[in-house]
Design a protein around this motif. Structure first.
Motif, PDB file in Angstrom:
ATOM      1  N   VAL A 181       0.873  -1.172   0.000  1.00 14.16           N
ATOM      2  CA  VAL A 181       0.000   0.000   0.000  1.00 14.16           C
ATOM      3  C   VAL A 181       0.915   1.228   0.000  1.00 14.16           C
ATOM      4  O   VAL A 181       1.980   1.209   0.617  1.00 14.16           O
ATOM      5  CB  VAL A 181      -0.952   0.044   1.217  1.00 14.16           C
ATOM      6  N   PRO A 182       0.530   2.280  -0.696  1.00 14.98           N
ATOM      7  CA  PRO A 182       1.400   3.453  -0.729  1.00 14.98           C
ATOM      8  C   PRO A 182       1.203   4.364   0.481  1.00 14.98           C
ATOM      9  O   PRO A 182       0.080   4.563   0.945  1.00 14.98           O
ATOM     10  CB  PRO A 182       0.960   4.165  -2.013  1.00 14.98           C
ATOM     11  N   PHE A 183       2.307   4.894   0.974  1.00 18.00           N
ATOM     12  CA  PHE A 183       2.295   5.950   1.988  1.00 18.00           C
ATOM     13  C   PHE A 183       2.302   7.261   1.224  1.00 18.00           C
ATOM     14  O   PHE A 183       3.161   7.488   0.359  1.00 18.00           O
ATOM     15  CB  PHE A 183       3.521   5.825   2.883  1.00 18.00           C
ATOM     16  N   THR A 184       1.342   8.126   1.502  1.00 18.89           N
ATOM     17  CA  THR A 184       1.135   9.287   0.654  1.00 18.89           C
ATOM     18  C   THR A 184       0.678  10.486   1.480  1.00 18.89           C
ATOM     19  O   THR A 184       0.664  10.439   2.716  1.00 18.89           O
ATOM     20  CB  THR A 184       0.110   8.954  -0.445  1.00 18.89           C
ATOM     21  N   ALA A 185       0.299  11.547   0.806  1.00 18.59           N
ATOM     22  CA  ALA A 185      -0.074  12.787   1.470  1.00 18.59           C
ATOM     23  C   ALA A 185      -1.550  13.089   1.285  1.00 18.59           C
ATOM     24  O   ALA A 185      -2.035  13.195   0.158  1.00 18.59           O
ATOM     25  CB  ALA A 185       0.760  13.950   0.916  1.00 18.59           C
ATOM     26  N   GLY A 186      -2.272  13.212   2.396  1.00 16.20           N
ATOM     27  CA  GLY A 186      -3.644  13.677   2.373  1.00 16.20           C
ATOM     28  C   GLY A 186      -3.697  15.194   2.449  1.00 16.20           C
ATOM     29  O   GLY A 186      -2.691  15.884   2.291  1.00 16.20           O
ATOM     30  N   ARG A 187      -4.865  15.708   2.740  1.00 15.95           N
ATOM     31  CA  ARG A 187      -5.055  17.166   2.672  1.00 15.95           C
ATOM     32  C   ARG A 187      -4.329  17.936   3.772  1.00 15.95           C
ATOM     33  O   ARG A 187      -4.147  19.151   3.672  1.00 15.95           O
ATOM     34  CB  ARG A 187      -6.547  17.491   2.690  1.00 15.95           C
ATOM     35  N   TYR A 188      -3.911  17.245   4.828  1.00 13.23           N
ATOM     36  CA  TYR A 188      -3.254  17.939   5.934  1.00 13.23           C
ATOM     37  C   TYR A 188      -1.732  17.820   5.904  1.00 13.23           C
ATOM     38  O   TYR A 188      -1.067  18.295   6.827  1.00 13.23           O
ATOM     39  CB  TYR A 188      -3.798  17.418   7.267  1.00 13.23           C
ATOM     40  N   LEU A 197       1.809  22.375  -1.377  1.00  6.51           N
ATOM     41  CA  LEU A 197       2.786  22.656  -2.424  1.00  6.51           C
ATOM     42  C   LEU A 197       2.158  22.450  -3.805  1.00  6.51           C
ATOM     43  O   LEU A 197       2.368  23.260  -4.727  1.00  6.51           O
ATOM     44  CB  LEU A 197       4.001  21.746  -2.264  1.00  6.51           C
ATOM     45  N   ILE A 198       1.409  21.364  -3.950  1.00  2.07           N
ATOM     46  CA  ILE A 198       0.765  21.060  -5.226  1.00  2.07           C
ATOM     47  C   ILE A 198      -0.242  22.150  -5.584  1.00  2.07           C
ATOM     48  O   ILE A 198      -0.287  22.627  -6.723  1.00  2.07           O
ATOM     49  CB  ILE A 198       0.075  19.677  -5.145  1.00  2.07           C
ATOM     50  N   GLU A 199      -1.021  22.552  -4.612  1.00  5.83           N
ATOM     51  CA  GLU A 199      -2.025  23.592  -4.855  1.00  5.83           C
ATOM     52  C   GLU A 199      -1.362  24.910  -5.245  1.00  5.83           C
ATOM     53  O   GLU A 199      -1.793  25.583  -6.190  1.00  5.83           O
ATOM     54  CB  GLU A 199      -2.893  23.784  -3.615  1.00  5.83           C
ATOM     55  N   ALA A 200      -0.301  25.282  -4.531  1.00  7.76           N
ATOM     56  CA  ALA A 200       0.389  26.537  -4.823  1.00  7.76           C
ATOM     57  C   ALA A 200       1.019  26.529  -6.210  1.00  7.76           C
ATOM     58  O   ALA A 200       1.159  27.576  -6.850  1.00  7.76           O
ATOM     59  CB  ALA A 200       1.462  26.802  -3.766  1.00  7.76           C
ATOM     60  N   ALA A 201       1.382  25.341  -6.696  1.00  9.45           N
ATOM     61  CA  ALA A 201       2.015  25.209  -8.008  1.00  9.45           C
ATOM     62  C   ALA A 201       0.993  25.102  -9.138  1.00  9.45           C
ATOM     63  O   ALA A 201       1.363  25.052 -10.310  1.00  9.45           O
ATOM     64  CB  ALA A 201       2.935  23.990  -8.022  1.00  9.45           C
ATOM     65  N   GLY A 202      -0.297  25.016  -8.779  1.00  5.16           N
ATOM     66  CA  GLY A 202      -1.329  24.986  -9.805  1.00  5.16           C
ATOM     67  C   GLY A 202      -1.968  23.642 -10.050  1.00  5.16           C
ATOM     68  O   GLY A 202      -2.789  23.497 -10.958  1.00  5.16           O
ATOM     69  N   GLY A 203      -1.629  22.635  -9.239  1.00  4.11           N
ATOM     70  CA  GLY A 203      -2.193  21.303  -9.419  1.00  4.11           C
ATOM     71  C   GLY A 203      -3.218  20.975  -8.357  1.00  4.11           C
ATOM     72  O   GLY A 203      -3.585  21.816  -7.524  1.00  4.11           O
ATOM     73  N   VAL A 204      -3.702  19.738  -8.391  1.00  2.00           N
ATOM     74  CA  VAL A 204      -4.623  19.261  -7.368  1.00  2.00           C
ATOM     75  C   VAL A 204      -4.190  17.864  -6.936  1.00  2.00           C
ATOM     76  O   VAL A 204      -3.932  16.991  -7.766  1.00  2.00           O
ATOM     77  CB  VAL A 204      -6.083  19.258  -7.870  1.00  2.00           C
ATOM     78  N   ASN A 205      -4.058  17.678  -5.655  1.00  2.00           N
ATOM     79  CA  ASN A 205      -3.715  16.380  -5.084  1.00  2.00           C
ATOM     80  C   ASN A 205      -4.913  15.446  -5.255  1.00  2.00           C
ATOM     81  O   ASN A 205      -6.031  15.774  -4.826  1.00  2.00           O
ATOM     82  CB  ASN A 205      -3.379  16.568  -3.601  1.00  2.00           C
ATOM     83  N   ILE A 206      -4.727  14.296  -5.886  1.00  2.00           N
ATOM     84  CA  ILE A 206      -5.855  13.389  -6.102  1.00  2.00           C
ATOM     85  C   ILE A 206      -6.438  12.882  -4.796  1.00  2.00           C
ATOM     86  O   ILE A 206      -7.554  12.358  -4.773  1.00  2.00           O
ATOM     87  CB  ILE A 206      -5.469  12.189  -7.002  1.00  2.00           C
ATOM     88  N   GLY A 257      -6.642  13.192   6.363  1.00  2.00           N
ATOM     89  CA  GLY A 257      -5.452  12.732   7.049  1.00  2.00           C
ATOM     90  C   GLY A 257      -4.251  13.523   6.591  1.00  2.00           C
ATOM     91  O   GLY A 257      -4.327  14.315   5.643  1.00  2.00           O
ATOM     92  N   SER A 258      -3.141  13.316   7.243  1.00  2.00           N
ATOM     93  CA  SER A 258      -1.889  13.975   6.892  1.00  2.00           C
ATOM     94  C   SER A 258      -1.083  13.005   6.037  1.00  2.00           C
ATOM     95  O   SER A 258      -1.485  12.652   4.939  1.00  2.00           O
ATOM     96  CB  SER A 258      -1.141  14.389   8.159  1.00  2.00           C
ATOM     97  N   TRP A 259       0.055  12.541   6.519  1.00  2.00           N
ATOM     98  CA  TRP A 259       0.791  11.475   5.851  1.00  2.00           C
ATOM     99  C   TRP A 259       0.094  10.171   6.218  1.00  2.00           C
ATOM    100  O   TRP A 259      -0.056   9.846   7.390  1.00  2.00           O
ATOM    101  CB  TRP A 259       2.245  11.489   6.309  1.00  2.00           C
ATOM    102  N   THR A 260      -0.350   9.427   5.215  1.00  2.00           N
ATOM    103  CA  THR A 260      -1.234   8.299   5.482  1.00  2.00           C
ATOM    104  C   THR A 260      -1.111   7.244   4.394  1.00  2.00           C
ATOM    105  O   THR A 260      -0.399   7.449   3.400  1.00  2.00           O
ATOM    106  CB  THR A 260      -2.689   8.797   5.581  1.00  2.00           C
ATOM    107  N   THR A 261      -1.786   6.128   4.563  1.00  2.00           N
ATOM    108  CA  THR A 261      -1.799   5.082   3.545  1.00  2.00           C
ATOM    109  C   THR A 261      -3.179   5.009   2.895  1.00  2.00           C
ATOM    110  O   THR A 261      -4.198   5.317   3.531  1.00  2.00           O
ATOM    111  CB  THR A 261      -1.453   3.708   4.140  1.00  2.00           C
TER     112      THR A 261
END
Length: 311
Positions: free
Chosen positions: A203-210, A216-225, A231-235
């Motif tokens: 399972v991937p360890f990834t970044a949620g909205r927190y 960083l993604i939002e500030a650069a013009g993207g959207v985190n899927i 959650g913060s750093w989560t699976t």
């Protein structure tokens, strides 16, 4: 003369109260009677915040670096006079043994909820704690991660150490640098869908909205899927990643598995062959110190903004 002496005495008596500084640290208000003189910071990104504010002369050491990452030349030069007191999270005994009076850490950045090192367990030993803003979600409610979290930490640290002008100068510089850079880039025709891959194969360890990469993604013009993940750093399950079909995959570079190996795992796995990011070979790498809250978040936004535009 007697009146002047009495006036001076009154001013001196009042000065401790005037020197007090109170900052918000997660759900606590913390008051400092004077700048700490024996500070310890945990994790490479928090250490760098201390460095950019010029606070190493108030530090007696740092913790939580070599167990996961290596200091780069820039940070290593800044702390070469300071010892690493623990390669991982420090024990309470380590902090007490260093005669620390201040610990800059976060939840899952040097402290664990219910662990032996918390603001409450350190208070009886005269060690005050300031908690990393991004990490506050682990103990209560918080807004989604934002670049403002970084600015908040810099301002609070500068207030604690009585150098507020340093934080304001840094923040103004960061804001101007980022705005100027983004203005030079072409507009995006849409916000690219982005997946953050920290680690993990089952399972991937990834970044949620927190988690900071969301900001960083939002500030650069993207959207985190996964910006709807509370959650913060989560699976998450790989199924969710495939279903949401990211156009760009951000790989966090640290730990025993290299960024190249992480990319190869995703790029060659049959289950991910139809993901847009894999089909178009759109991967971008961020160092750990860029992806976690700290001064290099500004550079990370620039890196992502260029990658989202295919540059």
């Amino acid at each position: 003369m007697k009146t002047a002496i009495l006036t001076l005495a009154a001013l001196l008596a009042a000065s401790p109260a005037l020197a007090q500084t109170t900052v918000q640290s997660c759900d606590r208000q913390v008051t400092f009677d004077a700048p700490p003189q024996a500070a310890i910071a945990n994790d490479i990104n928090l250490i760098e915040m201390m460095l950019v504010l010029g606070l190493t002369d108030h530090m007696v050491g740092y913790t939580g670096v070599s167990g996961w990452v290596k200091l780069d030349a820039e940070i290593a030069a800044g702390v070469e006079e300071l010892p690493e007191l623990s390669s991982h999270y420090p024990s309470r005994e380590v902090l007490i043994g260093a005669d620390a009076d201040f610990y800059f850490a976060g939840w899952n950045y040097g402290m664990r909820v219910g662990g032996e090192v918390t603001p409450e367990t350190l208070a009886p030993f005269g060690i005050q704690v300031y908690e990393l803003t991004e990490s506050c979600i682990h103990i209560g409610d918080k807004d989604p991660a934002s670049i403002a979290d970084l600015y908040n930490d810099l301002r609070n640290l500068a207030a604690i150490f009585n150098v507020p002008e340093r934080a304001e100068a840094l923040i103004a510089g960061y804001q101007a640098e980022l705005a100027t850079f983004l203005e030079t880039l072409p507009a995006l025709d849409h916000a690219p869908r982005v997946f953050v891959y920290d680690s993990g194969e089952d399972v991937p360890f990834t970044a949620g909205r927190y988690a900071m990469p969301n900001a960083l993604i939002e500030a650069a013009g993207g959207v985190n899927i996964l910006d709807d993940i509370e959650g913060s750093w989560t699976t998450v399950g790989w199924e969710a990643v495939v279903e949401r079909n990211p156009e760009v995959i951000v790989i966090i570079d640290y730990g025993e598995v290299s960024a190249e190996d992480k990319q190869a795992f995703i790029a060659t796995h049959p289950a991910f062959a139809e993901i847009d990011a894999v089909r178009n070979n759109r991967f971008v790498v961020l160092d750990y110190v860029e992806a976690t809250p700290g001064p290099r978040n500004i550079r990370a936004v620039m890196t992502l903004a260029e990658a989202f535009r295919g540059e």
